[in-house]
Design an enzyme around this catalytic site. Structure first.
Site, mmCIF file in Angstrom:
data_model
loop_
_atom_site.group_PDB
_atom_site.id
_atom_site.type_symbol
_atom_site.label_atom_id
_atom_site.label_comp_id
_atom_site.label_asym_id
_atom_site.label_seq_id
_atom_site.Cartn_x
_atom_site.Cartn_y
_atom_site.Cartn_z
ATOM 1 N N ASP A 177 -9.427 5.876 -2.210
ATOM 2 C CA ASP A 177 -8.372 6.450 -3.053
ATOM 3 C C ASP A 177 -9.034 7.101 -4.278
ATOM 4 O O ASP A 177 -10.268 7.182 -4.356
ATOM 5 C CB ASP A 177 -7.343 5.371 -3.446
ATOM 6 C CG ASP A 177 -7.928 4.329 -4.383
ATOM 7 O OD1 ASP A 177 -9.159 4.340 -4.620
ATOM 8 O OD2 ASP A 177 -7.151 3.495 -4.900
ATOM 9 N N TYR A 207 -6.176 6.864 4.042
ATOM 10 C CA TYR A 207 -6.427 5.812 3.049
ATOM 11 C C TYR A 207 -5.645 4.536 3.384
ATOM 12 O O TYR A 207 -6.205 3.441 3.440
ATOM 13 C CB TYR A 207 -6.048 6.297 1.629
ATOM 14 C CG TYR A 207 -5.867 5.114 0.728
ATOM 15 C CD1 TYR A 207 -6.971 4.437 0.232
ATOM 16 C CD2 TYR A 207 -4.594 4.604 0.459
ATOM 17 C CE1 TYR A 207 -6.823 3.289 -0.521
ATOM 18 C CE2 TYR A 207 -4.435 3.462 -0.289
ATOM 19 C CZ TYR A 207 -5.549 2.810 -0.774
ATOM 20 O OH TYR A 207 -5.405 1.658 -1.497
ATOM 21 N N GLU A 209 0.823 -1.215 0.000
ATOM 22 C CA GLU A 209 0.000 0.000 0.000
ATOM 23 C C GLU A 209 0.857 1.266 0.000
ATOM 24 O O GLU A 209 0.505 2.254 -0.619
ATOM 25 C CB GLU A 209 -0.963 0.006 1.191
ATOM 26 C CG GLU A 209 -2.122 -0.972 1.044
ATOM 27 C CD GLU A 209 -3.015 -0.677 -0.154
ATOM 28 O OE1 GLU A 209 -3.023 0.458 -0.658
ATOM 29 O OE2 GLU A 209 -3.699 -1.612 -0.611
#
Ligand code: SF4
Length: 386
Positions: A155, A137, A54
């Site tokens: 996102d 996020y 991520e």
């Protein structure tokens, strides 16, 4: 060793789908179970792998991330190894992926997990959010995908899908819109498996609900989608026009000198080139990376060659030594773009180092030190022409 085949996670194995689940949600999860792309972190979504992936995926495409992810995991297979590694090694593995603060934050967070939390990863969205480099996020994505917690990861892809799905014609870059979307999406994440829900929304935005020409005929949300029904996919999502980003000019100087072990008895004397580099400060843009000395142009009236001479003087290069224009490199950051005007000069003997941040490097050092993408392009040009 051959890699095990990619396993598609089965649809909602950890949480039964309640009967109140809307049809579009069931169809979305079914679509994801068939169409999701294989990714090296999906087969074994451990907190370490999902967290690394991520962070790498922030501002970067999946196809660009995969080789970096594999290289990173080979060098730092677990959080302890990452925490114990020198920062320069982490930056070197990251080289070319850009946004180097991500690598520095990852390293700092690995130290916190290893040394302050006894190797325990956070378990909740709130707890993930406390680590350096983990924003709202990323915290939601890792908490849901790796820890199975109910959270909505929003996102750019998800913002686009959700604003079209609901037909929302507001500026989606505002925190008000984002908070409202988060509340809505959390309600749906709660109705199913939040990991699959978040991944499905992101994947749909990446593969089907594209910024231009969304493939609505192949979309599992087609019947529920307001923007599709009202033919507004070209105007949703709505964003205020971004401000024009500034452009900067810098002169860069490659300063070199050569040594040789030639003596009256040496048959094949070896010549070695030494190149002046400096390390950037340990905070701020591209912190800790190495680069050629440079100077920013503050006035557009001054010729680049005159500015290069000013830089040479600042470094202690004698005024009679010739400076030659070498190349020009363009580069764009998110908040500004720049043109690097590269000059080169060959000294007959070394000059004293201008400061402790500078050092003389060999060509092989250039391969091993972490450099930004634009500096790597200068190195490649230098090597191809010298
Ligand atoms: S129907 Fe079209 S606009 Fe709506 S979510 Fe699907 S791809 Fe996007």
């Amino acid at each position: 060793m051959t890699k095990p085949p990619f396993r598609r996670p089965t649809l909602d194995t950890r949480r039964p789908t309640p009967s109140s689940t809307p049809r579009w949600l069931t169809q979305l999860l079914q679509w994801f179970s068939i169409h999701q792309r294989p990714m090296p972190w999906r087969d074994d979504p451990s907190p370490y792998k999902v967290w690394i992936s991520e962070i790498m995926l922030q501002q970067t495409r999946v196809t660009a991330v995969i080789p970096y992810f594999e290289r990173f995991l080979a060098a730092f297979p677990d959080v302890q190894t990452l925490a114990n590694a020198p920062q320069e090694n982490v930056l070197k593995i990251w080289e070319g992926l850009g946004y180097y603060s991500r690598a520095r934050n990852l390293h700092a967070a690995a130290k916190i997990i290893s040394f302050e939390r006894n190797g325990q990863f956070p378990d909740t969205e709130k707890d993930w959010h406390t680590l350096p480099g983990v924003g709202p996020y990323t915290a939601a994505a890792v908490a849901s995908i790796a820890c199975g917690k109910t959270a909505a990861a929003i996102d750019g892809n998800v913002m686009r899908v959700w604003s079209r799905m609901r037909g929302i014609q507001e500026d989606i870059s505002t925190s008000v819109w984002r908070d409202k979307a988060r509340q809505d999406l959390v309600r749906y994440a709660r109705k199913c498996n939040p990991s699959l829900f978040n991944q499905a929304m992101m994947e749909l935005g990446a593969l089907v609900c594209l910024p231009r020409n969304p493939a609505c005929s192949a979309c599992p949300l087609q019947r529920a989608c307001v923007a599709h029904r009202t033919k507004r996919t070209d105007i949703i999502p709505f964003r205020k026009k971004a401000a024009v980003i500034p452009h900067r000019h810098e002169v860069v100087l490659i300063v070199t000198f050569e040594t040789s072990n030639k003596t009256p008895r040496t048959k094949n004397p070896r010549r070695e080139v030494h190149i002046l580099l400096r390390q950037r400060p340990h905070t701020g843009l591209l912190a800790g990376l190495w680069e050629f000395p440079s100077l920013e142009m503050t006035s557009h009236k001054m010729a680049f060659s005159r500015k290069a001479r000013e830089l040479a003087k600042h470094l202690g290069v004698p005024s009679e030594v010739k400076l030659v224009k070498s190349t020009t490199v363009e580069h764009a950051f998110t908040h500004f773009s720049q043109t690097l005007h590269v000059f080169q000069t060959k000294l007959s003997s070394p000059i004293p180092l201008p400061s402790t941040d500078h050092r003389w490097c060999t060509p092989s050092d250039l391969e091993n030190l972490p450099l930004s993408r634009s500096q790597r392009r200068i190195v490649n040009h230098y090597k191809s022409t010298s």
